[in-house]
Design an enzyme around this catalytic site. Structure first.
Site: not given
Ligand code: 5GP
Ligand code: MG
Length: 178
Positions: A102, A130, A158
């Site tokens: 994300d 994403k 989740d």
């Molecule tokens: P980052 O922003 O560090 O790349 O992602 C962090 C974490 O946010 C991911 O590992 C995931 O657990 C959570 N996350 C990010 N986007 C989503 C989403 O669309 N749905 C869910 N359930 N969790 C997300």
């Protein structure tokens, strides 16, 4: 559970066949010898189990628990390491597995840590990425599916601790959040 889902984004069968191909791709790239697979808990668990079944290689498994969402639907921007002690990676070829890319901060923080801790090589794989611009330096080498910038659940992902066991990737109905 299905009644909480607005629509299915990626079907179980699509995920299954994509993961077989992704595992083959990873296998081809990894250096010869054992690999240390580090699963980012809890989101990366289901992806890891499904992917690893397709990998024909001796792997060592470790898990890391991090938290960045704190129960909401948007990243807090801060990645907290829940475990005080992280797996020893010195001299090992590491494959980091997470559910979704994300903001990119989770992969960035963990990769930095493991590089400093002496990993021989480091690659990251995620089930989902994403489509968005990210202000991070660390890439993710393997992506199962690219999706739009919306909140999804299922296959490890989740909402408030629920829906991780959905076998597909879906978008929740607005009513679930209120
Ligand atoms: P980052 O922003 O560090 O790349 O992602 C962090 C974490 O946010 C991911 O590992 C995931 O657990 C959570 N996350 C990010 N986007 C989503 C989403 O669309 N749905 C869910 N359930 N969790 C997300
Ligand atoms: Mg996560």
């Amino acid at each position: 559970m299905r009644e909480d889902i607005e629509h299915i984004l990626i079907q179980e069968s699509e995920i299954r066949s994509r993961l077989a191909a992704l595992a083959a791709e990873i296998e081809r790239d990894l250096p010869v010898g054992p690999v240390l697979v580090v699963i980012v808990m809890k989101g990366g668990l289901v992806f890891a189990v499904d992917l690893l079944r397709h990998m024909n290689r001796a792997v060592e498994l470790e898990c890391i628990q991090v938290s960045s969402y704190h129960g909401g639907t948007e990243s807090s921007g801060k990645v907290d390491l829940v475990d005080r002690e992280l797996p020893s990676v010195r001299g090992k070829h590491v494959l980091l597995l997470d559910d979704i890319w994300d903001t990119g901060r989770t992969v960035e923080v963990l990769s930095d840590h493991m590089r400093r801790a002496g990993a021989a090589s480091l690659r990251a794989a995620v089930l989902l990425a994403k489509k968005k611009t990210r202000d991070v330096a660390t890439p993710v080498e393997y992506v199962g599916f690219e999706i739009g910038d919306e909140f999804v659940v299922g296959c490890g992902l989740d909402y408030r601790g629920l829906y991780r066991n959905l076998p597909y990737i879906g978008v929740l109905k607005a009513g679930v959040y209120t």
